[in-house]
Design a protein around this motif. Structure first.
Motif, PDB file in Angstrom:
ATOM      1  N   VAL A  29       1.351   9.407  -5.801  1.00 42.94           N
ATOM      2  CA  VAL A  29       1.863  10.762  -5.568  1.00 42.94           C
ATOM      3  C   VAL A  29       2.793  11.179  -6.703  1.00 42.94           C
ATOM      4  N   GLU A  30       3.624  10.249  -7.144  1.00 45.71           N
ATOM      5  CA  GLU A  30       4.573  10.548  -8.222  1.00 45.71           C
ATOM      6  C   GLU A  30       3.838  10.873  -9.520  1.00 45.71           C
ATOM      7  N   ARG A  31       2.804  10.090  -9.837  1.00 44.87           N
ATOM      8  CA  ARG A  31       2.020  10.358 -11.052  1.00 44.87           C
ATOM      9  C   ARG A  31       1.306  11.698 -10.951  1.00 44.87           C
ATOM     10  N   TRP A  32       0.827  12.019  -9.768  1.00 44.59           N
ATOM     11  CA  TRP A  32       0.102  13.274  -9.554  1.00 44.59           C
ATOM     12  C   TRP A  32       1.033  14.482  -9.647  1.00 44.59           C
ATOM     13  N   LEU A  33       2.250  14.343  -9.157  1.00 47.56           N
ATOM     14  CA  LEU A  33       3.194  15.463  -9.121  1.00 47.56           C
ATOM     15  C   LEU A  33       3.632  15.891 -10.522  1.00 47.56           C
ATOM     16  N   VAL A  34       3.697  14.950 -11.456  1.00 47.80           N
ATOM     17  CA  VAL A  34       4.075  15.230 -12.849  1.00 47.80           C
ATOM     18  C   VAL A  34       5.360  16.063 -12.899  1.00 47.80           C
ATOM     19  N   ALA A  35       6.409  15.561 -12.274  1.00 42.87           N
ATOM     20  CA  ALA A  35       7.672  16.306 -12.212  1.00 42.87           C
ATOM     21  C   ALA A  35       8.479  16.133 -13.494  1.00 42.87           C
ATOM     22  N   PRO A  36       8.956  17.225 -14.094  1.00 40.83           N
ATOM     23  CA  PRO A  36       9.828  17.111 -15.269  1.00 40.83           C
ATOM     24  C   PRO A  36      11.107  16.358 -14.905  1.00 40.83           C
ATOM     25  N   ASP A  37      11.582  15.547 -15.813  1.00 40.56           N
ATOM     26  CA  ASP A  37      12.788  14.750 -15.584  1.00 40.56           C
ATOM     27  C   ASP A  37      14.013  15.517 -16.077  1.00 40.56           C
ATOM     28  N   ALA A  38      14.877  15.911 -15.157  1.00 40.32           N
ATOM     29  CA  ALA A  38      16.067  16.689 -15.518  1.00 40.32           C
ATOM     30  C   ALA A  38      17.243  15.808 -15.920  1.00 40.32           C
ATOM     31  N   SER A  39      17.132  14.502 -15.727  1.00 48.87           N
ATOM     32  CA  SER A  39      18.272  13.619 -16.000  1.00 48.87           C
ATOM     33  C   SER A  39      18.688  13.583 -17.474  1.00 48.87           C
ATOM     34  N   PRO A  40      17.757  13.663 -18.457  1.00 46.35           N
ATOM     35  CA  PRO A  40      18.217  13.693 -19.854  1.00 46.35           C
ATOM     36  C   PRO A  40      19.112  14.894 -20.154  1.00 46.35           C
ATOM     37  N   ASN A  41      18.783  16.059 -19.578  1.00 47.61           N
ATOM     38  CA  ASN A  41      19.631  17.243 -19.764  1.00 47.61           C
ATOM     39  C   ASN A  41      21.015  17.011 -19.172  1.00 47.61           C
ATOM     40  N   PHE A  42      21.032  16.403 -17.995  1.00 49.22           N
ATOM     41  CA  PHE A  42      22.302  16.111 -17.327  1.00 49.22           C
ATOM     42  C   PHE A  42      23.128  15.125 -18.143  1.00 49.22           C
ATOM     43  N   ASN A  43      22.494  14.069 -18.632  1.00 47.79           N
ATOM     44  CA  ASN A  43      23.215  13.054 -19.410  1.00 47.79           C
ATOM     45  C   ASN A  43      23.789  13.635 -20.698  1.00 47.79           C
ATOM     46  N   THR A  44      23.002  14.466 -21.371  1.00 47.66           N
ATOM     47  CA  THR A  44      23.474  15.093 -22.608  1.00 47.66           C
ATOM     48  C   THR A  44      24.672  15.993 -22.342  1.00 47.66           C
ATOM     49  N   ALA A  45      24.607  16.759 -21.249  1.00 45.38           N
ATOM     50  CA  ALA A  45      25.719  17.653 -20.900  1.00 45.38           C
ATOM     51  C   ALA A  45      26.974  16.855 -20.559  1.00 45.38           C
ATOM     52  N   CYS A  46      26.797  15.726 -19.871  1.00 44.97           N
ATOM     53  CA  CYS A  46      27.952  14.890 -19.501  1.00 44.97           C
ATOM     54  C   CYS A  46      28.675  14.359 -20.736  1.00 44.97           C
ATOM     55  N   GLU A  47      27.913  14.053 -21.780  1.00 46.30           N
ATOM     56  CA  GLU A  47      28.520  13.524 -22.998  1.00 46.30           C
ATOM     57  C   GLU A  47      29.374  14.566 -23.716  1.00 46.30           C
ATOM     58  N   LYS A  48      29.177  15.830 -23.378  1.00 48.43           N
ATOM     59  CA  LYS A  48      29.944  16.900 -24.018  1.00 48.43           C
ATOM     60  C   LYS A  48      31.187  17.275 -23.219  1.00 48.43           C
ATOM     61  N   GLN A 102       0.829  -1.204   0.000  1.00 48.83           N
ATOM     62  CA  GLN A 102       0.000   0.000   0.000  1.00 48.83           C
ATOM     63  C   GLN A 102       0.865   1.256   0.000  1.00 48.83           C
ATOM     64  N   HIS A 103       1.983   1.194   0.755  1.00 54.33           N
ATOM     65  CA  HIS A 103       2.901   2.330   0.806  1.00 54.33           C
ATOM     66  C   HIS A 103       3.512   2.588  -0.568  1.00 54.33           C
ATOM     67  N   MET A 104       3.924   1.522  -1.242  1.00 56.37           N
ATOM     68  CA  MET A 104       4.506   1.659  -2.578  1.00 56.37           C
ATOM     69  C   MET A 104       3.484   2.206  -3.567  1.00 56.37           C
ATOM     70  N   GLU A 105       2.255   1.712  -3.481  1.00 59.14           N
ATOM     71  CA  GLU A 105       1.202   2.192  -4.375  1.00 59.14           C
ATOM     72  C   GLU A 105       0.900   3.665  -4.124  1.00 59.14           C
ATOM     73  N   HIS A 106       0.932   4.062  -2.844  1.00 59.97           N
ATOM     74  CA  HIS A 106       0.695   5.466  -2.507  1.00 59.97           C
ATOM     75  C   HIS A 106       1.787   6.354  -3.101  1.00 59.97           C
ATOM     76  N   ARG A 107       3.037   5.913  -2.989  1.00 55.82           N
ATOM     77  CA  ARG A 107       4.146   6.697  -3.537  1.00 55.82           C
ATOM     78  C   ARG A 107       4.032   6.819  -5.054  1.00 55.82           C
ATOM     79  N   LYS A 108       3.588   5.745  -5.704  1.00 59.55           N
ATOM     80  CA  LYS A 108       3.398   5.797  -7.155  1.00 59.55           C
ATOM     81  C   LYS A 108       2.288   6.774  -7.527  1.00 59.55           C
TER      82      LYS A 108
END
Length: 405
Positions: free
Chosen positions: A31-50, A23-29
């Protein structure tokens, strides 16, 4: 019978624990779906490759950065012209903190004009809250996010920016250790200077650390030296916390970048096959010296794109002898060099990219370019490029294709 009862009780206890955990895991999921947070990791990964070699060492080994890492509730602003390598520097900083402070919380966000969700303070706040909720070991911290979710009708409505800001503040106050926050490209935030106090990024930065009672937060930001940003920051922070990305500081980084591209890029395979080290060294020397006056990696990248299409040594020498002096001149030359038969397609592609509010796949862009409003029907499959990669040649350096995403 007693032994059997004990076994039943133990089994029931384990079952309850499993149910609660699920139930705790489902609740966290939820909340995560509701928050709709942009993922900054692709920007970070692209910058690292440069990043190449020890690029950024001038900053990481400098006094300003060392002071930022050692002082409590510290602030640092890195500023430089467009294309001067700020985002790559941000990735270097994030990597450095993750390696030297492995037990601390590290949050980051890349403002990005290519994605609408990454252009606002609302998007930034959602991303930072999500990262904090994932990294924190304190249930009290995650509890504030759960309370916000509950107060918004169990996720039936979205929170305001004020609610998000208060939630983030409360979560940070639950942390005992150090917290590191890196915000890249503030100038690409559409609400960095707003008449509405709750949406004013620069105002939030000014009061953010001062409002924290317990948390020791280190904040680092980057941007172009826009007047509104410079005026806002110089009002309250020490001039030692403002670091300009100057040409004399990044010249070694630029030289490493050029050397790496020539040594490993597929576009320079013909040059490497001819084993003309003198010509390769001349390219590195000429571009590095010219770039010294304008510390812009973007300018160098555009010139390398041109040199990749040279078919002989005289072509290379001619290109090196007539390099454009500024980034704007470079773009004008690229536009002027588009083949007449590809001009309509190039214009259509650039027009679409200007108005689209999120990254688009190469396959989808092939479909877009095949549309001709003057025809009936407007879309005709025979107009599509045979090879998707050929589409990128229409606009040369004006369009970038991110293979990581």
């Amino acid at each position: 019978i007693k032994e059997t009862l004990h076994q039943v009780e133990a089994h029931t206890g384990h079952t309850n624990e499993s149910v609660n955990s699920f139930q705790h895991m489902e609740h966290r999921k939820d909340v995560e779906r509701w928050l709709v947070a942009p993922d900054a990791s692709p920007n970070f990964n692209t910058a690292c490759e440069k990043r190449y070699g020890d690029s950024g060492s001038w900053l990481l080994n400098g006094a300003a950065y060392s002071r930022w890492k050692s002082q409590e509730k510290s602030f640092l602003w890195l500023h430089g012209l467009s294309g001067s390598g700020k985002t790559v520097l941000s990735s270097s900083i994030i990597n450095d903190i993750s390696q030297t402070q492995p037990n601390d919380l590290l949050l980051y966000f890349f403002f990005d004009f290519k994605e609408a969700a990454k252009q606002t303070m609302d998007g930034m706040m959602r991303a930072l809250i999500h990262q904090l909720s994932v990294q924190t070991k304190r249930t009290e911290s995650r509890g504030h996010l759960s309370k916000l979710y509950t107060s918004c009708g169990e996720g039936s409505k979205q929170p305001s920016l004020t609610q998000l800001s208060k939630c983030f503040h409360s979560m940070l106050e639950e942390e005992n250790g150090e917290v590191w926050i890196v915000l890249d490209a503030m100038d690409e935030c559409t609400s960095r200077k707003s008449t509405q106090v709750t949406k004013d990024l620069l105002g939030w930065i000014k009061g953010f650390q001062a409002s924290l009672q317990q948390a020791n937060v280190h904040l680092l930001t980057t941007s172009r030296p826009e007047k509104d940003i410079e005026s806002a920051l110089t009002e309250w922070t020490d001039c030692r916390n403002l670091v300009e990305i100057r040409s004399d500081l990044v010249c070694d980084d630029i030289r490493q970048f050029i050397t790496h591209v020539i040594a490993f890029s597929d576009g320079f395979k013909k040059l490497r096959d001819h084993k003309d080290m003198q010509l390769q060294n001349l390219i590195v020397k000429t571009l590095a010296e010219k770039a010294g006056a304008i510390p812009r990696f973007r300018w160098v990248t555009c010139q390398l794109d041109v040199l990749e299409n040279c078919f002989s040594k005289p072509d290379v020498l001619e290109a090196l002898s007539s390099l454009p002096t500024t980034l704007d001149d470079t773009y004008r030359r690229i536009v002027a060099g588009i083949k007449p038969e590809l001009l309509k397609k190039a214009i259509r592609m650039l027009q679409f990219l200007i108005y689209v509010d999120q990254p688009i796949s190469l396959k989808a862009m092939v479909e877009v370019v095949a549309v001709d409003p003057a025809q009936s029907p407007p879309f005709y499959p025979a107009n599509k490029f045979w090879e998707e990669e050929d589409l990128l040649r229409c606009c040369s350096s004006l369009v970038a294709f991110d293979k990581t995403s």
